[in-house]
Design an enzyme around this catalytic site. Structure first.
Site: not given
Ligand code: BES
Ligand code: ZN
Ligand code: ZN
Length: 465
Positions: A242, A316
């Site tokens: 990120k 996920r």
């Protein structure tokens, strides 16, 4: 903090509520607009008046926020003991009393672990109301304390609230006789084939954990609800690192797990007649030479092979293995997950409403209503075949990010990935709390800056309604 109910105020600091245009109870030079406050001194007594605005627009939400503002003002005035007065006759009910109690308690929270000079805090609140029994007030207190605990976990350093630490919290919760616990450490995760959770956690010196807490409050019922929380204790993005501006708050990525721990605490404290399995799926999504690589394929606990198209879509993966594991070993009728899953949900709904996805209209409805009641609001988004289609891999079975154009339906495709790991007979809902779990702005009403505790009261309401 000590709380009680009373029929008459016993302290010198009162928090009162005023409706706009209520002539009988009007305060001089105070319009009683919503979100306004005035402080009046009457001899020894201090009264903090909180405006509620128009009667027709005053809801539990208004009262909750007003009570929170009142308690913060009391703390600012360095008051220790405070009496919260009844809401005006025109809006007096058990729901209003409840909102005032919740608002005051949630508003009284502060995280001061890292402040060398601790801010002043209210230490005793008395609720002057006949609408609610002292037993009910105490129950609300227990629930709000569970939300404080969730906030504390989210607020602390990522190097403190590691997967091991969260698993230890699960174990501590299971010290209560009503809860049993199973913890998978990094060896068990690898050996038993939770390949996706393993992939996410493998690059970190803080190894992954899966913790399952089973609360059996109603042995006669078949209804068993699994509540699964995303517990990424820090989300660096992994090899798909990120950038600055997006990484600073990523200790919040375990807020789903923190909410599940808070809920389990509330269950042990309040002992409702229910069966709940609380699951936290914990890993540090690290960057480094041991971290998983984009392009690699990992096999899930369910047997599905997943092509890693982006290491930043890690939540996920951690959830998928938790879903498969809890369904196989605990056979829940319902699975509800809470996860700071996507930036897209913040784009769609902002930071006051969480995204809701479900394979059951009834479950979605119940959760929606729980959200309206608690103020932890949800809005449902769709899930269609084309979204599931976009998660199919040419190289393996599934990919962990969609084939759609960049930025398209990011929250929905994440939910579509999760759906692949839910059994046909299980009622499932996914709540994307990326916007609501961590408040980067200023405190508003009962919602503090940073960890909000979102989900604890919502799930409690859903479970016990
Ligand atoms: N933890 C983030 C989502 C997030 C964003 C939480 C902002 C809280 C605030 C999640 O793991 C993530 O990085 N999601 C990516 C997915 C993308 C790579 C498909 C996103 O939403 O950008
Ligand atoms: Zn991520
Ligand atoms: Zn994440």
């Amino acid at each position: 903090m000590k709380i009680k109910t009373a029929s008459r105020p016993g302290s010198d600091t009162h928090i009162g509520f005023v409706l706009k245009g209520d002539m009988k109870n009007a305060i001089k030079d105070f319009e009683a607009e919503k979100d306004t406050i005035t402080v009046r001194y009457k001899g020894k007594r201090t009264v903090i008046y909180c405006g509620l605005g128009e009667r027709t627009e005053c809801t539990s939400r208004t009262i909750r926020a007003a009570a929170a503002a009142g308690i913060k003002k009391a703390a600012e005035l360095k008051r220790k003991a405070v009496s919260v007065l009844d809401t005006p006759v025109d809006c007096r009910s058990d729901a209003c009393a409840r909102a005032a109690i919740e608002g005051a308690l949630l508003g009284a929270y502060s995280f001061s672990k890292y402040k060398s000079k601790k801010p002043a805090a209210v230490t005793g609140i008395e609720f002057v109301t006949k609408e609610i029994s002292s037993q009910e007030a105490n129950d609300i207190f227990r629930l709000c304390r569970a939300a404080w605990y969730t906030r504390d976990l989210v607020n602390d350093n990522a190097s403190v609230t590691t997967p091991e630490h969260l698993a230890a919290e699960a174990r501590a919760i299971a010290a209560d006789k009503s809860v049993s616990v199973e913890i998978l450490d990094e060896r068990a995760i690898r050996k038993k084939g939770l390949g996706l959770l393993w992939a996410v956690g493998k690059g970190s010196p803080y190894p992954p954990r899966l913790a399952l807490m089973e609360y059996k409050g109603d042995p006669s019922s078949k209804r068993k609800i699994a509540v699964v929380g995303k517990g990424i204790t820090f989300d660096s993005g992994g090899q798909n690192l990120k950038p600055s501006g997006h990484i600073e708050t990523m200790r919040c990525d375990m807020a789903g797990a923190a909410a599940v721990l808070g809920l389990m605490r509330a269950l042990t404290s309040l002992k409702p007649k229910l069966n709940v399995v609380g699951v936290i799926t914990c890993a540090h999504n690290a960057v480094g030479s041991n971290a998983y690589f984009p392009g690699d394929v990992y096999t899930s606990y369910a047997g599905t092979n997943v092509e890693i198209t982006n290491t930043d879509a890690e939540g996920r993966l951690a959830l998928a293995d938790a879903f498969a594991y809890v369904q196989k070993h605990y056979r829940p009728s319902h699975v509800i997950d809470l996860a700071t899953l996507t930036g897209s949900v913040v784009m769609a709904l902002g930071d006051t409403v969480a995204g809701l996805f479900a394979n059951s209209d009834a479950l979605a409805q119940s959760l929606y209503h729980a959200g309206e009641k608690t103020g932890e609001r949800l809005w449902r988004l769709p899930l269609y075949e084309e979204h599931s289609e976009s998660m199919k891999s040419d190289h393996a079975d599934l990919r962990n990010t969609s084939k759609l154009k960049r930025g398209y339906a990011g929250s929905i495709t994440a939910a579509a990935f999760l759906k692949e790991f839910v059994g046909k007979k299980v009622s499932w809902a996914h709540i994307d709390i990326a916007g609501t779990a961590f408040n980067e702005g200023e405190a508003r009403g009962e919602v503090p800056k940073y960890g909000t505790g979102f989900g604890v009261r919502l799930l409690w309401e859903y479970l016990t309604a």
